[in-house]
Design an enzyme around this catalytic site. Sequence first.
Site, mmCIF file in Angstrom:
data_model
loop_
_atom_site.group_PDB
_atom_site.id
_atom_site.type_symbol
_atom_site.label_atom_id
_atom_site.label_comp_id
_atom_site.label_asym_id
_atom_site.label_seq_id
_atom_site.Cartn_x
_atom_site.Cartn_y
_atom_site.Cartn_z
ATOM 1 N N ASP B 80 0.877 -1.171 0.000
ATOM 2 C CA ASP B 80 0.000 0.000 0.000
ATOM 3 C C ASP B 80 0.913 1.220 0.000
ATOM 4 O OD1 ASP B 80 -1.652 2.114 0.556
ATOM 5 O OD2 ASP B 80 -2.387 1.353 2.475
ATOM 6 N N TRP B 105 6.161 -3.987 7.389
ATOM 7 C CA TRP B 105 4.941 -4.788 7.261
ATOM 8 C C TRP B 105 5.320 -6.047 6.504
ATOM 9 C CZ3 TRP B 105 0.032 -5.607 8.422
ATOM 10 C CH2 TRP B 105 -0.869 -6.100 7.477
ATOM 11 N N ASP B 124 8.974 1.120 4.325
ATOM 12 C CA ASP B 124 8.734 2.439 3.770
ATOM 13 C C ASP B 124 10.060 3.190 3.735
ATOM 14 O OD1 ASP B 124 6.075 2.008 3.433
ATOM 15 O OD2 ASP B 124 5.435 3.025 5.270
ATOM 16 N N ASN B 153 -2.587 -2.655 7.586
ATOM 17 C CA ASN B 153 -1.424 -2.068 6.905
ATOM 18 C C ASN B 153 -1.614 -0.595 6.575
ATOM 19 O OD1 ASN B 153 0.981 -1.834 5.484
ATOM 20 N ND2 ASN B 153 0.107 -2.585 3.573
ATOM 21 N N ASP B 154 -2.728 0.007 6.981
ATOM 22 C CA ASP B 154 -2.966 1.399 6.609
ATOM 23 C C ASP B 154 -2.213 2.316 7.566
ATOM 24 O OD1 ASP B 154 -3.873 3.433 5.138
ATOM 25 O OD2 ASP B 154 -5.913 3.442 5.910
ATOM 26 N N TRP B 157 4.727 3.539 8.116
ATOM 27 C CA TRP B 157 5.754 2.845 8.897
ATOM 28 C C TRP B 157 6.930 3.752 9.218
ATOM 29 C CZ3 TRP B 157 4.040 -1.331 11.165
ATOM 30 C CH2 TRP B 157 2.944 -1.969 10.598
ATOM 31 N N TYR B 166 6.911 10.287 4.489
ATOM 32 C CA TYR B 166 6.854 9.064 3.668
ATOM 33 C C TYR B 166 7.221 9.367 2.223
ATOM 34 C CZ TYR B 166 4.856 5.359 0.838
ATOM 35 O OH TYR B 166 4.678 4.364 -0.088
ATOM 36 N N THR B 169 7.700 2.819 -1.052
ATOM 37 C CA THR B 169 7.768 1.514 -0.382
ATOM 38 C C THR B 169 8.566 0.518 -1.219
ATOM 39 O OG1 THR B 169 5.601 1.959 0.588
ATOM 40 C CG2 THR B 169 6.354 -0.316 0.649
#
Lengths: 169, 178
Positions: B80, B105, B124, B153-154, B157, B166, B169
């Site tokens: 995600d 994750w 991330d 997972n929302d 990280w 961010y 990923t």
Amino acid sequence: MTLRTLFTGISIATLLGVTMPLVTSAEPQASYGLDDHDKVVRKMTSPKSLYMLKCSGCHRVDGKGAPEAGIPPFPGFIAPLARNPDGRVYIAHVPGIVGSRLSNEQLADVLNYVIDEWAGEDASDTPRFTVEELAELRETPVTNIVEYRRDVVNQLIESGDPVADYPWP
Amino acid sequence: MLKVIERIQDALSGFVENTARRSARQFGRRSALAKMGGVMVGGAAFSALPFDRAWGATPAAGDGTFDDKSCDYWRYCALDGFLCTTAGGSKSSCPVGAEASLVSWVGTCHNPGDKRDYLISYYDCCGKTAFSGAQFCLRSEGERPAYSMGLHNDINWCMSNANKGYHCTVALVVGVAE
């Protein structure tokens, strides 16, 4: 047979042909909400793979965690915690265990993997988890995990054991 | 605030695109067959129609399954976010100027190439402004709502890092699901 009856016959056959497979395919999906990922995880038996999947995201591949982000490291701290009876209850109630959706067999394996890997010199006198013990520990009611940890930490400090940093002291 | 709205818009457009693609993949072939069947004479042919019992879940090769710049890449099954492969990095390393998140994750993805399930860790990349040209993907297969925190997972990280911004990923293979 007139052209009309031929077409009627074809239409009926068409209807049957279309509806029949639909009826036979109306059997319930075997998964009942278990998606492919759940199925893969249920079959997993390697403690290392289970650790990688369910624990390493936060406790990291090397077990050192991220103390600055509130995730305690294992080396130096897991052995005294696992040697304390209340510490074992605590371990059975940490978020990673409670939310793991693993079986008690898988959980016992993964916890013993953590002890094998990171209890260091103390590994030989640290009791491992059995499936029966874990089932019992998990049924012990712990209503406030942070408070419970505080109590365990006080016991460890009293016995002179090291205690990892924790964001909610 | 604008960035948040932008991110929500991107997420929405990514989601709609993804859904449209998936539904096209799932329904296109079957409705085409149904139309062909309508033209064909003889109802008996219908009972021989291949009925898709996999509910369109099996990805066909050639649709991006092996293209690491595509959301369909097999390693991205629980991803995600923005693909680092389209933001100056690679599928396993952060772009210059960004650092990997301390926490990640981890999920399992099926590799149709060798038909095995792998453990994939999604880190991330943090501390660098998001690049608007990057490909956004939302697959998160097997994810559960936040009341199953262990499967949710929302989350940014990068929250574990000093630099919480961010960027994108990456998807690392960390083992085999065995």
